[in-house]
Scaffold this motif. Structure first.
Motif, PDB file in Angstrom:
ATOM      1  N   GLU A   1      57.578  31.732 -36.199  1.00 35.71           N
ATOM      2  CA  GLU A   1      57.666  30.154 -35.429  1.00 35.71           C
ATOM      3  C   GLU A   1      56.641  29.078 -35.094  1.00 35.71           C
ATOM      4  N   SER A   2      54.836  30.284 -34.833  1.00 37.48           N
ATOM      5  CA  SER A   2      54.077  29.874 -34.181  1.00 37.48           C
ATOM      6  C   SER A   2      53.927  28.814 -34.694  1.00 37.48           C
ATOM      7  N   PRO A   3      53.516  27.562 -33.923  1.00 33.69           N
ATOM      8  CA  PRO A   3      52.878  26.838 -33.798  1.00 33.69           C
ATOM      9  C   PRO A   3      51.653  26.810 -34.801  1.00 33.69           C
ATOM     10  N   PRO A   4      51.324  25.133 -35.886  1.00 30.02           N
ATOM     11  CA  PRO A   4      49.968  25.707 -36.028  1.00 30.02           C
ATOM     12  C   PRO A   4      48.751  25.723 -35.938  1.00 30.02           C
ATOM     13  N   GLU A   5      49.579  25.126 -34.219  1.00 28.47           N
ATOM     14  CA  GLU A   5      47.160  24.945 -33.536  1.00 28.47           C
ATOM     15  C   GLU A   5      47.517  26.363 -32.895  1.00 28.47           C
ATOM     16  N   PHE A   6      48.438  26.992 -33.166  1.00 26.18           N
ATOM     17  CA  PHE A   6      47.900  28.653 -32.583  1.00 26.18           C
ATOM     18  C   PHE A   6      47.907  29.058 -33.971  1.00 26.18           C
ATOM     19  N   LYS A   7      48.418  29.267 -34.978  1.00 22.55           N
ATOM     20  CA  LYS A   7      48.282  30.274 -36.360  1.00 22.55           C
ATOM     21  C   LYS A   7      46.914  29.734 -36.903  1.00 22.55           C
ATOM     22  N   MET A   8      46.301  28.093 -36.635  1.00 24.25           N
ATOM     23  CA  MET A   8      45.112  28.190 -36.881  1.00 24.25           C
ATOM     24  C   MET A   8      43.541  28.818 -36.450  1.00 24.25           C
TER      25      MET A   8
ATOM     26  N   THR B   1      56.083  32.118 -29.759  1.00 25.01           N
ATOM     27  CA  THR B   1      56.780  31.518 -30.029  1.00 25.01           C
ATOM     28  C   THR B   1      57.020  30.245 -30.289  1.00 25.01           C
ATOM     29  N   ASP B   2      57.740  29.451 -31.051  1.00 23.85           N
ATOM     30  CA  ASP B   2      57.845  27.626 -31.301  1.00 23.85           C
ATOM     31  C   ASP B   2      57.762  27.348 -29.328  1.00 23.85           C
ATOM     32  N   ASN B   3      58.116  27.698 -28.615  1.00 21.96           N
ATOM     33  CA  ASN B   3      58.568  26.956 -27.252  1.00 21.96           C
ATOM     34  C   ASN B   3      57.101  27.441 -26.447  1.00 21.96           C
ATOM     35  N   VAL B   4      56.881  28.149 -26.819  1.00 20.57           N
ATOM     36  CA  VAL B   4      54.939  28.443 -26.416  1.00 20.57           C
ATOM     37  C   VAL B   4      54.818  27.974 -25.012  1.00 20.57           C
ATOM     38  N   LEU B   5      54.835  26.218 -24.998  1.00 19.01           N
ATOM     39  CA  LEU B   5      54.610  25.044 -23.715  1.00 19.01           C
ATOM     40  C   LEU B   5      55.548  25.311 -23.341  1.00 19.01           C
TER      41      LEU B   5
END
Length: 122
Positions: free
Chosen positions: A102-109, A115-119
């Motif tokens: 789920e992790s958004p690309p800005e975090f993965k990089m 999780t995708d709802n991190v913000l």
């Protein structure tokens, strides 16, 4: 006010990074576009954990994309890519697996997995 000032204020009150980050998000979402740009223009220098600084960079990167803001230069610093994977709040292998997906690309990089709802603030 800047993100650094928010963190300094919250830390002086004895609060931790997670709490201070949520306060930052609340202020960001309540701000105008110009205020948002001012809020994120400089790095939060008061952070002594590189994982937290990288987390801020990832979150701000995602916010800039979502709110059509110019990306502050400090957010693109290659030193904010963590050497080891970081799973904030993921205490089990199953949750880590969810975060990997789920992790958004800005975090993965930046080698951060969440999780995708991190913000999301509710």
């Amino acid at each position: 006010m800047t993100i650094n000032e928010i963190f300094e204020e919250e830390f002086s009150g004895g609060r931790d990074f997670s709490f201070a980050w949520r306060i930052f998000l609340d202020r960001f979402y309540a701000s105008t576009k110009e205020q948002r740009s001012d809020l994120i223009r400089t790095a939060p220098e008061c952070l002594d954990d590189p994982r937290h600084l990288s987390y801020c960079a990832a979150g701000i990167h995602k916010l800039c994309r979502e709110y059509s803001l110019d990306l502050p230069e400090w957010v693109s610093d290659k030193s904010l890519i963590l050497d080891e994977p970081y799973f904030p709040g993921a205490s089990t292998d199953l949750l880590k697996l969810v975060c990997l997906v789920e992790s958004p690309p800005e975090f993965k990089m930046r080698n951060i997995f969440t999780t995708d709802n991190v913000l999301t603030r509710t």
